[in-house]
Design an enzyme around this catalytic site. Structure first.
Site, PDB file in Angstrom:
ATOM      1  N   ASP A 143      -8.137  -4.431   7.629  1.00  0.00           N
ATOM      2  CA  ASP A 143      -8.749  -5.430   6.759  1.00  0.00           C
ATOM      3  C   ASP A 143      -9.545  -6.446   7.570  1.00  0.00           C
ATOM      4  O   ASP A 143     -10.614  -6.899   7.144  1.00  0.00           O
ATOM      5  CB  ASP A 143      -7.686  -6.142   5.923  1.00  0.00           C
ATOM      6  CG  ASP A 143      -7.380  -5.398   4.635  1.00  0.00           C
ATOM      7  OD1 ASP A 143      -8.328  -5.063   3.913  1.00  0.00           O
ATOM      8  OD2 ASP A 143      -6.200  -5.155   4.345  1.00  0.00           O
ATOM      9  N   ARG A 178       7.086  -5.657   3.318  1.00  0.00           N
ATOM     10  CA  ARG A 178       5.779  -6.246   3.044  1.00  0.00           C
ATOM     11  C   ARG A 178       5.609  -6.296   1.536  1.00  0.00           C
ATOM     12  O   ARG A 178       5.572  -5.251   0.869  1.00  0.00           O
ATOM     13  CB  ARG A 178       4.628  -5.449   3.674  1.00  0.00           C
ATOM     14  CG  ARG A 178       3.277  -6.103   3.308  1.00  0.00           C
ATOM     15  CD  ARG A 178       2.132  -5.623   4.135  1.00  0.00           C
ATOM     16  NE  ARG A 178       1.698  -4.266   3.773  1.00  0.00           N
ATOM     17  CZ  ARG A 178       0.574  -3.708   4.238  1.00  0.00           C
ATOM     18  NH1 ARG A 178      -0.206  -4.388   5.072  1.00  0.00           N
ATOM     19  NH2 ARG A 178       0.246  -2.478   3.901  1.00  0.00           N
ATOM     20  N   HIS A 222       0.804  -1.223   0.000  1.00  0.00           N
ATOM     21  CA  HIS A 222       0.000   0.000   0.000  1.00  0.00           C
ATOM     22  C   HIS A 222       0.839   1.277   0.000  1.00  0.00           C
ATOM     23  O   HIS A 222       0.288   2.373  -0.156  1.00  0.00           O
ATOM     24  CB  HIS A 222      -0.943   0.013   1.202  1.00  0.00           C
ATOM     25  CG  HIS A 222      -2.020  -1.024   1.139  1.00  0.00           C
ATOM     26  ND1 HIS A 222      -2.859  -1.150   0.072  1.00  0.00           N
ATOM     27  CD2 HIS A 222      -2.375  -2.004   2.014  1.00  0.00           C
ATOM     28  CE1 HIS A 222      -3.707  -2.148   0.283  1.00  0.00           C
ATOM     29  NE2 HIS A 222      -3.424  -2.699   1.450  1.00  0.00           N
TER      30      HIS A 222
END
Length: 253
Positions: free
Chosen positions: A173, A71, A46
């Site tokens: 999430d 990540r 992201h």
């Protein structure tokens, strides 16, 4: 091979304080690394970071003892292997929903016979040392993100995968998956219960539990409960918060 401080801290039952990097800049990564974070995670999912920017950021982090973690965008072998070849000492993989997903993550992150990682540690040799090929499997840390209802249903199956080192909770999430408003800290009761359940099951399986947080106060509370890898904010959020604080003081006068 250069030791992985994450493993050393966990063996001593210490909590790792992790910073988050979303800005594609070697200089900002270097500034963050020099502040004393135990580890810094470069966010390819992201954040606005591409692969080449990530390499420069890993090089900047290498000027300090801070452990470089990445990540990755998804459970895909190419980016996981290239991230490790670039010198990441930990990989956080999003949306691990099944035992098979976790098995693939472990396979992509380990050399044979434990996995299927292709050999070519082009920068990892420079960062890790000449014996990297022989010791990488025992040094690199793999995190599976638990952030969906499906992952909760398959939690024990995921946690039982040999070679998986840790899990990482994505509260936003996870909140969406449980029909709640996305949040890092002020989560609704079903999410709070899930966060406690994940920690309990990870501990039972002998895995480290990590989680994303928005504030130091919440992160410390989760450490007290047993989380041993806590992310607090990010470079972008810290820059915005610092700017807001300065401007508020100036405009108040």
């Amino acid at each position: 091979m250069r030791p992985n401080k994450l493993r050393q801290m966990w063996q001593a039952n210490q909590a790792v304080v992790n910073g988050w990097l979303a800005i594609p800049s070697g200089f900002s990564a270097e500034v963050m690394a020099h502040q004393g974070w135990d580890s810094l995670t470069i966010d390819l999912q992201h954040g606005v970071v591409d692969y080449q920017a990530m390499v420069g950021m890993l090089q900047a982090i290498s000027t300090t003892p801070t452990v470089p973690v990445v990540r990755v965008p998804w459970l895909e072998p190419g980016i996981i292997m290239k991230t490790l070849d670039a010198g990441a000492y930990g990989v956080i993989c999003p949306m691990v929903n099944t035992r098979e997903d976790a098995q693939r993550l472990v396979a992509y992150s380990h050399y044979a016979p434990r996995g299927t990682r292709s050999f070519g540690p082009v920068r990892a040799l420079l960062y890790g040392g000449a014996d990297y090929p022989e010791t990488a499997n025992d040094t690199i840390v793999t995190f599976a993100m638990i952030e969906t209802a499906q992952a909760l249903d398959n939690l024990d199956a995921i946690l039982s995968v040999e070679g998986l080192d840790a899990i990482y909770v994505g509260p936003s999430d996870l909140s969406l998956a449980l029909g709640c408003k996305p949040s890092f800290d002020d989560v609704e009761p079903p999410v709070a219960q899930a966060i406690e359940h994940i920690l309990e099951r990870a501990t039972a399986h002998g895995l480290v539990a990590g989680i994303h947080n928005g504030t130091p106060q919440v992160a410390r509370g989760r450490v007290e409960k047993g989380y041993r890898f806590v992310t607090v904010s990010s470079d972008a959020r810290l820059m915005a918060a610092g700017s807001q604080q300065v401007l508020a003081q100036m405009r108040a006068s």
